[in-house]
Write an enzyme that holds these catalytic residues in place. Structure first.
Site, short mmCIF file in Angstrom:
data_model
loop_
_atom_site.label_atom_id
_atom_site.label_comp_id
_atom_site.label_asym_id
_atom_site.label_seq_id
_atom_site.Cartn_x
_atom_site.Cartn_y
_atom_site.Cartn_z
N THR A 114 43.26 39.10 33.26
CA THR A 114 43.88 40.43 33.30
C THR A 114 44.38 40.85 31.91
OG1 THR A 114 44.58 40.04 35.57
CG2 THR A 114 45.72 41.78 34.39
N GLY A 168 56.62 42.72 30.47
CA GLY A 168 55.27 43.26 30.25
C GLY A 168 55.24 44.17 29.05
N ILE A 189 57.18 46.58 28.20
CA ILE A 189 58.46 47.11 27.70
C ILE A 189 58.83 46.38 26.41
CG2 ILE A 189 60.91 47.45 28.17
CD1 ILE A 189 60.30 47.07 31.13
N LYS A 205 61.89 34.21 32.36
CA LYS A 205 62.13 35.39 31.52
C LYS A 205 63.60 35.54 31.14
CE LYS A 205 58.14 37.90 33.35
NZ LYS A 205 57.66 38.75 34.44
N GLY A 210 50.57 44.14 34.52
CA GLY A 210 49.34 44.92 34.55
C GLY A 210 48.63 44.83 33.20
N1 LIG Z 1 49.08 39.73 34.65
C1 LIG Z 1 50.13 40.32 34.14
O1 LIG Z 1 50.45 41.46 34.44
C2 LIG Z 1 50.94 39.61 33.11
C3 LIG Z 1 50.67 38.32 32.73
N2 LIG Z 1 51.42 37.71 31.77
C4 LIG Z 1 51.09 36.36 31.33
O2 LIG Z 1 49.85 36.41 30.66
C5 LIG Z 1 49.16 35.18 30.84
C6 LIG Z 1 47.77 35.46 31.40
O3 LIG Z 1 47.93 36.07 32.66
P1 LIG Z 1 46.69 36.78 33.39
O4 LIG Z 1 45.85 37.49 32.39
O5 LIG Z 1 47.28 37.54 34.51
O6 LIG Z 1 45.91 35.49 33.93
P2 LIG Z 1 44.43 35.42 34.53
O7 LIG Z 1 44.44 34.33 35.52
O8 LIG Z 1 43.95 36.77 34.93
O9 LIG Z 1 43.53 34.96 33.26
C7 LIG Z 1 43.60 33.70 32.69
C8 LIG Z 1 42.48 33.56 31.67
O10 LIG Z 1 42.60 32.31 30.99
C9 LIG Z 1 41.43 31.53 31.16
N3 LIG Z 1 41.86 30.16 31.36
C10 LIG Z 1 42.87 29.71 32.14
N4 LIG Z 1 42.96 28.37 32.05
C11 LIG Z 1 41.99 27.98 31.20
C12 LIG Z 1 41.57 26.71 30.69
N5 LIG Z 1 42.18 25.59 31.06
N6 LIG Z 1 40.54 26.68 29.81
C13 LIG Z 1 39.92 27.82 29.45
N7 LIG Z 1 40.26 29.05 29.88
C14 LIG Z 1 41.29 29.11 30.75
C15 LIG Z 1 40.70 32.08 32.38
O11 LIG Z 1 39.32 31.86 32.20
P3 LIG Z 1 38.23 32.43 33.25
O12 LIG Z 1 38.27 33.92 33.10
O13 LIG Z 1 36.94 31.86 32.77
O14 LIG Z 1 38.68 31.95 34.59
C16 LIG Z 1 41.09 33.57 32.31
O15 LIG Z 1 40.19 34.25 31.47
C17 LIG Z 1 50.05 34.32 31.74
O16 LIG Z 1 50.85 33.50 30.93
C18 LIG Z 1 50.92 35.36 32.44
O17 LIG Z 1 52.16 34.83 32.84
C19 LIG Z 1 52.46 38.34 31.16
C20 LIG Z 1 52.80 39.62 31.50
C21 LIG Z 1 52.08 40.34 32.53
N1 LIG Z 2 53.67 38.05 37.47
C1 LIG Z 2 54.49 38.75 36.53
C2 LIG Z 2 53.61 39.31 35.46
C3 LIG Z 2 54.34 39.63 34.27
O1 LIG Z 2 55.01 38.84 33.65
C4 LIG Z 2 55.24 39.88 37.22
O2 LIG Z 2 54.91 40.17 38.37
O3 LIG Z 2 56.16 40.44 36.64
NA NA Z 3 57.90 43.07 26.67
#
Ligand SMILES: NC(=O)C1=CN([C@@H]2O[C@H](COP(=O)(O)OP(=O)(O)OC[C@H]3O[C@@H](n4cnc5c(N)ncnc54)[C@H](OP(=O)(O)O)[C@@H]3O)[C@@H](O)[C@H]2O)C=CC1
Ligand SMILES: N[C@@H](CC=O)C(=O)O
Ligand code: NA
Length: 429
Positions: free
Chosen positions: A12, A131, A133, A202, A302
């Site tokens: 994401t 996120g 903000i 957080k 998001g």
């Molecule tokens: N989603 C949100 O709104 C928010 C998320 N975050 C933080 O951002 C980070 C990412 O979240 P998000 O994007 O939602 O996570 P996702 O699960 O959507 O994406 C994780 C990505 O990392 C890759 N990945 C995970 N583990 C491995 C590994 N061991 N080796 C190689 N690639 C790996 C996955 O690969 P593949 O695609 O091949 O599976 C994928 O592309 C987290 O720390 C989350 O807490 C922070 C704020 C908001």
């Molecule tokens: N899972 C978290 C994503 C952002 O950090 C949330 O819902 O706030």
């Molecule tokens: Na922020």
């Protein structure tokens, strides 16, 4: 091209970040200087929403953090390991790091920032809290001359989305959680959201920045929203409150040497600014001297919103790389060495909302009052309106009381023959 990025993760947030970096028109000119050099994923054949040149996507994340051509590692893969090790290797190799990962920072921040200071690189984490903000940089820079007294936030988008829909639509918890997952708000394992662990990570980060010391995550008291029922939401509404999962860091005494840092569902008066924060939105109310109150509000999760924060950190680093880097930038580096003292939850002074299920006997309210009186618990309101099958429902809101005393009173009340159960105990802001 100027600055080369190695991005770990294309989910994401990674996808949102690549989309933003590829769409440079009408955005900051420094974006022109950035090259997406490598992107690490787990499943190389997964369909993606972004196009990258051949050879950029790899499953060899070790190779990315060890590649001498790369200037900045953008960690948006989440999880603790191998993430922690990859970040530490990147730092050891002299690379700056941008991360959205509150879980890794709240657990291994001391190790990571010590390593970064030694290597003369920066670890930027704007996306890790709130996120999109901007709240990390404001605490580190714009508000840094203030003495912070309290930070009170709605910092988890998933639970705020769930509570809002439970409140406005009377929806069921499980259905709404599934929606939050499909919208990309929830963590890979949504337990972290629902049980308050994500919010605890957080608030540990915010408390560290606001109160100028490290926070031991194990000292952060944490309760999630699983026990919040439609019944409590309805009672809260009748009493003039909404239920929010709040993350709170507060100085317990005048010199702020003792802190209270906690996460729990809370009854928030409908007139309070945090009461109107709904859906995936987050808000963080910072109180300090001389600023008074300042509130940060915006989308807490998001793809696009989080990418905005990730890219702002990247731009900050690109700007730094273009200037003299022989000395650490005092407002970008982390200077905390000591740990803050955190009080146990039993020392907290708060109002409480409690719902009792009682056998429909006379004099129950009198007995509750007697036991509460014994422990110095004074009552703000007592309501007996509902029935759950054969049981009468009594809802009590207390005045401020020390949590330890309140719990002692409840332990005694539980033993009363007239008490069937105490399904809800919630703190009141
Ligand atoms: N989603 C949100 O709104 C928010 C998320 N975050 C933080 O951002 C980070 C990412 O979240 P998000 O994007 O939602 O996570 P996702 O699960 O959507 O994406 C994780 C990505 O990392 C890759 N990945 C995970 N583990 C491995 C590994 N061991 N080796 C190689 N690639 C790996 C996955 O690969 P593949 O695609 O091949 O599976 C994928 O592309 C987290 O720390 C989350 O807490 C922070 C704020 C908001
Ligand atoms: N899972 C978290 C994503 C952002 O950090 C949330 O819902 O706030
Ligand atoms: Na922020």
């Amino acid at each position: 091209m100027g600055v080369k990025l190695g991005i770990l993760g294309l989910g994401t947030v990674g996808t949102g970040t690549v989309q933003l970096l590829q769409d440079k028109i009408d955005r900051h000119p420094l974006l022109q200087e950035i090259e997406i050099y490598r992107v690490g994923v787990r499943s190389p054949n997964k369909p993606r929403q972004v196009e990258l040149p051949a050879g950029v996507v790899t499953t060899d994340l070790e190779a990315i953090v060890n590649d001498p051509a790369i200037d900045i590692i953008v960690e948006v893969m989440g999880g603790l390991e191998p993430t922690r090790s990859l970040i530490l290797t990147a730092i050891k190799n002299g690379k700056h790091v941008v991360t959205a990962n509150k879980a890794v920072i709240s657990r291994f921040g001391a190790e990571i920032f010590t390593a970064a200071n030694a290597a003369g690189v920066y670890v930027m984490l704007e996306a890790s809290v709130g996120g999109g903000i901007p709240v990390i940089q404001p605490l580190k820079q714009s508000l840094s001359v203030n003495q912070i007294h309290a930070i009170t936030g709605i910092v988890n988008g998933t639970t705020n989305y769930i509570l809002t829909r439970m409140q406005t639509e009377g929806s069921d918890f499980d259905d709404v959680l599934a929606d939050a997952q499909s919208l990309g708000y929830a963590e890979a394992d949504p337990t972290a959201d629902v049980d308050g662990l994500d919010a605890a990570d957080k608030i540990a980060i915010l408390a560290s920045l606001g109160f100028g010391g490290r926070i031991n995550l194990a000292d952060v008291y944490c309760e999630g929203i699983r026990q919040v029922s439609k019944t409590d939401i309805a009672y809260a509404t009748k009493l003039g409150f909404v239920i929010k999962l709040l993350a709170i860091a507060k100085g317990q005494n005048h010199d702020r040497s003792q802190l209270s840092v906690r996460v729990h569902p809370t009854l928030v008066p409908q007139s309070h600014p945090l009461a109107t924060i709904n859906g995936v939105y987050n808000a963080i109310l910072v109180e300090g001297e001389p600023i008074g109150q300042v509130m940060f509000f915006g989308p807490g999760a998001g793809a696009g919103a989080t990418a905005s924060a990730v890219c702002s950190d990247i731009l900050n680093l690109v700007a730094t790389l273009k200037t003299d880097t022989s000395k650490a930038h005092p407002l970008l580096a982390c200077s905390h060495q000591h740990y803050c003292q955190i009080s146990p939850i039993s020392e907290l002074v708060s109002r409480f909302y409690t719902r009792f299920l009682t056998k429909d006997q006379s004099g129950v309210i009198g007995k509750l009052g007697t036991i509460f009186g014994k422990y110095d618990v004074s009552l703000e309101s007592v309501v007996q309106t509902g029935f759950q099958e054969q049981l009468a429902e009594i809802v009590v809101v207390t005045h401020d009381v020390k949590e330890g005393d309140f719990r002692k009173a409840l332990a005694e009340i539980k033993n009363l023959a007239a008490i069937d159960s105490i399904p809800s105990i919630l703190r009141v802001l």
